[in-house]
Enzyme design. Sequence first.
Site, PDB file in Angstrom:
ATOM      1  N   ARG A   1     -10.008  -1.598   4.995  1.00 23.25           N
ATOM      2  CA  ARG A   1      -9.997  -3.049   4.729  1.00 23.25           C
ATOM      3  C   ARG A   1     -10.271  -3.413   3.269  1.00 23.25           C
ATOM      4  NH1 ARG A   1     -12.836  -2.461   9.274  1.00 23.25           N
ATOM      5  NH2 ARG A   1     -11.663  -2.878  11.181  1.00 23.25           N
TER       6      ARG A   1
ATOM      7  N   LYS B   1      -1.736  -8.964  -7.636  1.00 22.61           N
ATOM      8  CA  LYS B   1      -0.696  -8.791  -6.619  1.00 22.61           C
ATOM      9  C   LYS B   1      -0.466  -7.304  -6.443  1.00 22.61           C
ATOM     10  CE  LYS B   1       2.065 -13.006  -7.229  1.00 22.61           C
ATOM     11  NZ  LYS B   1       3.403 -13.514  -7.600  1.00 22.61           N
TER      12      LYS B   1
ATOM     13  N   GLU C   1       8.740  -9.263 -20.714  1.00 18.99           N
ATOM     14  CA  GLU C   1       7.675 -10.070 -20.092  1.00 18.99           C
ATOM     15  C   GLU C   1       6.710 -10.619 -21.159  1.00 18.99           C
ATOM     16  OE1 GLU C   1       7.917 -10.896 -16.940  1.00 18.99           O
ATOM     17  OE2 GLU C   1       9.085  -9.284 -15.994  1.00 18.99           O
TER      18      GLU C   1
ATOM     19  N   LYS D   1      -1.961 -14.170 -19.342  1.00 16.85           N
ATOM     20  CA  LYS D   1      -1.711 -14.075 -17.904  1.00 16.85           C
ATOM     21  C   LYS D   1      -3.009 -14.229 -17.110  1.00 16.85           C
ATOM     22  CE  LYS D   1       0.394 -11.748 -14.045  1.00 16.85           C
ATOM     23  NZ  LYS D   1       1.236 -10.698 -13.478  1.00 16.85           N
TER      24      LYS D   1
ATOM     25  N   GLU E   1      -1.169 -18.527  -6.469  1.00 13.32           N
ATOM     26  CA  GLU E   1       0.145 -19.079  -6.772  1.00 13.32           C
ATOM     27  C   GLU E   1       0.496 -20.298  -5.919  1.00 13.32           C
ATOM     28  OE1 GLU E   1       3.045 -16.018  -7.693  1.00 13.32           O
ATOM     29  OE2 GLU E   1       4.690 -17.447  -7.616  1.00 13.32           O
TER      30      GLU E   1
ATOM     31  N   ARG F   1       0.517 -20.953 -11.434  1.00 19.35           N
ATOM     32  CA  ARG F   1       0.884 -19.539 -11.610  1.00 19.35           C
ATOM     33  C   ARG F   1       2.395 -19.328 -11.570  1.00 19.35           C
ATOM     34  NH1 ARG F   1      -1.842 -13.961  -9.063  1.00 19.35           N
ATOM     35  NH2 ARG F   1      -0.325 -12.592 -10.033  1.00 19.35           N
TER      36      ARG F   1
ATOM     37  N   ASN G   1       7.155 -17.277 -13.341  1.00 14.88           N
ATOM     38  CA  ASN G   1       8.489 -16.971 -12.816  1.00 14.88           C
ATOM     39  C   ASN G   1       9.611 -17.489 -13.700  1.00 14.88           C
ATOM     40  OD1 ASN G   1       7.455 -15.674 -10.540  1.00 14.88           O
ATOM     41  ND2 ASN G   1       7.191 -17.638  -9.491  1.00 14.88           N
TER      42      ASN G   1
ATOM     43  N   HIS H   1      12.977 -15.801 -13.943  1.00 16.35           N
ATOM     44  CA  HIS H   1      13.079 -14.937 -12.777  1.00 16.35           C
ATOM     45  C   HIS H   1      13.975 -15.481 -11.660  1.00 16.35           C
ATOM     46  CE1 HIS H   1       9.964 -12.719 -14.805  1.00 16.35           C
ATOM     47  NE2 HIS H   1       9.934 -11.797 -13.861  1.00 16.35           N
TER      48      HIS H   1
ATOM     49  N   HIS I   1      16.182 -12.512 -10.832  1.00 13.67           N
ATOM     50  CA  HIS I   1      16.230 -11.809  -9.540  1.00 13.67           C
ATOM     51  C   HIS I   1      17.646 -11.761  -8.969  1.00 13.67           C
ATOM     52  CE1 HIS I   1      11.694 -12.553  -8.846  1.00 13.67           C
ATOM     53  NE2 HIS I   1      11.899 -11.322  -9.260  1.00 13.67           N
TER      54      HIS I   1
ATOM     55  N   HIS J   1      14.711  -4.477 -14.760  1.00 15.14           N
ATOM     56  CA  HIS J   1      14.117  -5.789 -14.480  1.00 15.14           C
ATOM     57  C   HIS J   1      14.014  -6.597 -15.785  1.00 15.14           C
ATOM     58  CE1 HIS J   1      11.560  -8.788 -12.579  1.00 15.14           C
ATOM     59  NE2 HIS J   1      10.672  -8.636 -13.554  1.00 15.14           N
TER      60      HIS J   1
HETATM   61  N1  LIG Z   1       1.887  -6.515  -9.312  1.00 11.89           N
HETATM   62  C1  LIG Z   1       2.530  -7.297 -10.143  1.00 11.89           C
HETATM   63  O1  LIG Z   1       2.135  -8.428 -10.412  1.00 11.89           O
HETATM   64  C2  LIG Z   1       3.778  -6.787 -10.786  1.00 11.89           C
HETATM   65  C3  LIG Z   1       4.356  -7.477 -11.872  1.00 11.89           C
HETATM   66  C4  LIG Z   1       5.475  -6.942 -12.468  1.00 11.89           C
HETATM   67  C5  LIG Z   1       6.029  -5.755 -12.002  1.00 11.89           C
HETATM   68  N2  LIG Z   1       5.457  -5.121 -10.936  1.00 11.89           N
HETATM   69  C6  LIG Z   1       6.011  -3.855 -10.429  1.00 11.89           C
HETATM   70  O2  LIG Z   1       5.941  -2.893 -11.482  1.00 11.89           O
HETATM   71  C7  LIG Z   1       6.959  -1.918 -11.286  1.00 11.89           C
HETATM   72  C8  LIG Z   1       7.626  -1.649 -12.622  1.00 11.89           C
HETATM   73  O3  LIG Z   1       6.645  -1.159 -13.521  1.00 11.89           O
HETATM   74  P1  LIG Z   1       7.046  -0.320 -14.815  1.00 11.89           P
HETATM   75  O4  LIG Z   1       8.111  -1.024 -15.539  1.00 11.89           O
HETATM   76  O5  LIG Z   1       5.787   0.023 -15.511  1.00 11.89           O
HETATM   77  O6  LIG Z   1       7.758   0.944 -14.178  1.00 11.89           O
HETATM   78  P2  LIG Z   1       7.288   2.430 -13.808  1.00 11.89           P
HETATM   79  O7  LIG Z   1       5.924   2.479 -13.272  1.00 11.89           O
HETATM   80  O8  LIG Z   1       8.385   2.966 -12.988  1.00 11.89           O
HETATM   81  O9  LIG Z   1       7.307   3.165 -15.230  1.00 11.89           O
HETATM   82  C9  LIG Z   1       8.525   3.347 -15.894  1.00 11.89           C
HETATM   83  C10 LIG Z   1       8.764   4.802 -16.275  1.00 11.89           C
HETATM   84  O10 LIG Z   1       7.895   5.141 -17.369  1.00 11.89           O
HETATM   85  C11 LIG Z   1       7.162   6.319 -17.080  1.00 11.89           C
HETATM   86  N3  LIG Z   1       5.918   6.191 -17.831  1.00 11.89           N
HETATM   87  C12 LIG Z   1       4.817   5.478 -17.515  1.00 11.89           C
HETATM   88  N4  LIG Z   1       3.935   5.526 -18.515  1.00 11.89           N
HETATM   89  C13 LIG Z   1       4.475   6.296 -19.484  1.00 11.89           C
HETATM   90  C14 LIG Z   1       4.051   6.705 -20.764  1.00 11.89           C
HETATM   91  N5  LIG Z   1       2.878   6.290 -21.268  1.00 11.89           N
HETATM   92  N6  LIG Z   1       4.859   7.515 -21.490  1.00 11.89           N
HETATM   93  C15 LIG Z   1       6.060   7.896 -20.990  1.00 11.89           C
HETATM   94  N7  LIG Z   1       6.535   7.527 -19.802  1.00 11.89           N
HETATM   95  C16 LIG Z   1       5.745   6.735 -19.052  1.00 11.89           C
HETATM   96  C17 LIG Z   1       7.052   6.343 -15.589  1.00 11.89           C
HETATM   97  O11 LIG Z   1       6.829   7.644 -15.136  1.00 11.89           O
HETATM   98  C18 LIG Z   1       8.413   5.788 -15.169  1.00 11.89           C
HETATM   99  O12 LIG Z   1       9.367   6.802 -15.174  1.00 11.89           O
HETATM  100  C19 LIG Z   1       7.898  -2.469 -10.235  1.00 11.89           C
HETATM  101  O13 LIG Z   1       7.698  -1.766  -9.041  1.00 11.89           O
HETATM  102  C20 LIG Z   1       7.462  -3.914 -10.073  1.00 11.89           C
HETATM  103  O14 LIG Z   1       7.652  -4.408  -8.760  1.00 11.89           O
HETATM  104  C21 LIG Z   1       4.354  -5.611 -10.336  1.00 11.89           C
HETATM  105 ZN   LIG Z   2       9.093  -9.869 -14.117  1.00 10.44          ZN
END
Ligand SMILES: NC(=O)c1ccc[n+]([C@@H]2O[C@H](COP(=O)([O-])OP(=O)(O)OC[C@H]3O[C@@H](n4cnc5c(N)ncnc54)[C@H](O)[C@@H]3O)[C@@H](O)[C@H]2O)c1
Ligand SMILES: [Zn+2]
Length: 362
Positions: free
Chosen positions: A124, A146, A188, A229, A239, A243, A247, A250, A254, A266
């Site tokens: 939990r 999130k 972003e 943020k 949200e 918040r 978006n 987006h 999207h 993205h």
């Molecule tokens: N929770 C939220 O509010 C929120 C907001 C935006 C995005 N997201 C989520 O985040 C994800 C995307 O995140 P991302 O863009 O970081 O992608 P990711 O985690 O896939 O990282 C991108 C690539 O970079 C590599 N990597 C990470 N750190 C590295 C480093 N220091 N050096 C070299 N390579 C490195 C990873 O292995 C991966 O291959 C999506 O799943 C999305 O839904 C969540």
């Molecule tokens: Zn985004």
Amino acid sequence: VDSKINSETIVAHYSSKQSTITIGHGIFNFLVRLLPYSKWDVIGAIISDRVYLLHRQTIDDSLQEINACIKGYDDTEYNKSYAYAESYFNYLLHNQFSRKSLLIGIGGGVTTDFTGYLASSYMRGIDIVYVPTTLLAMVDASIGGKVAVNIEAGKNIIGHFHQPDYIIVDTGFLTTLPVEEWKCGMSEAVKHAIIGDSSSLNLFLRREVSIGNVNESLYHCVKNSVHFKANIVEQDEFEKNIRSILNYGHTVGHAIESVFHYTLSHGEAVAVGMLVESYISMKMGMPQEDFEMIKELLLYYKLLPDISFSTSDIIDHMQYDKKNIKGTILFVLLEKVGKPVIGQEVPGTLITEALNYYLTMV
Ligand SMILES: NC(=O)c1ccc[n+]([C@@H]2O[C@H](COP(=O)([O-])OP(=O)(O)OC[C@H]3O[C@@H](n4cnc5c(N)ncnc54)[C@H](O)[C@@H]3O)[C@@H](O)[C@H]2O)c1
Ligand SMILES: [Zn+2]
């Protein structure tokens, strides 16, 4: 933290709990001083396999000091899944993780979302610390609470709001980040700058931040973006209203992502979205010079992909967006740069015109 190191700690006061966020270059080396590690009975770190490969020495040293065990994670979007989570829940149980234990997620947004989901659900909900290692995870995914995983039917469908207790933002990790991943984060960060992070906007306009360059300006940009943020989330954690300014870009973004079956990043999709939504904003009253400023920023950082699409496909997809109520497409528009307005309806003809503008521009 070492006084020679530029770093700053802020405490974000959310309605559900408070998060301590420390930002600096090289601060992960001082993890032992950043976390009250003796308060947890078991500490486990879930680490992106790629990040571990690239930063193994630093990670091993710091985790050893706080006596954390390590579990690897093959951080693909495919593995950010509800199904894959079960094997990690079993791992936690077998290793005596209790309600008083801590998980640390080290990696990009895929890893922080996945680890955050595990922490939010296991018994939990247990404590969670994020160590974001991509620019996107630093300025966006690790902030705001999130957490979500994917199911076959859709992305980020299963999840919770679960704020991290600590976030350690060490820009040192960015030295190994590929250019394409820099762009995702820049998109972003530029979004934050356009909707109200005026300090970063100045850094961007003076071209002090560049892709692949881990310098002092980048540190300030990350810090401003995180502050921005966190401040929005402090005002509206769940949200209900403000918040949703996050978006911006987006609604169209999207739709672009899904029309292109996630072959664009993205960041690229959101950049297209920001341009199209700024065009709409201009036609609805935003000064033209603000539009030109946004366009130049997106062009300068090479965030806009050279793509072609059918405008009606994009509009059809927008109608299905989970954030839209009963088929009405709602936008975050700009009165001017730094002044977003949420929940705006736009005539269909103007949406088409704005999408067509993009097609002729690139
Ligand atoms: N929770 C939220 O509010 C929120 C907001 C935006 C995005 N997201 C989520 O985040 C994800 C995307 O995140 P991302 O863009 O970081 O992608 P990711 O985690 O896939 O990282 C991108 C690539 O970079 C590599 N990597 C990470 N750190 C590295 C480093 N220091 N050096 C070299 N390579 C490195 C990873 O292995 C991966 O291959 C999506 O799943 C999305 O839904 C969540
Ligand atoms: Zn985004």
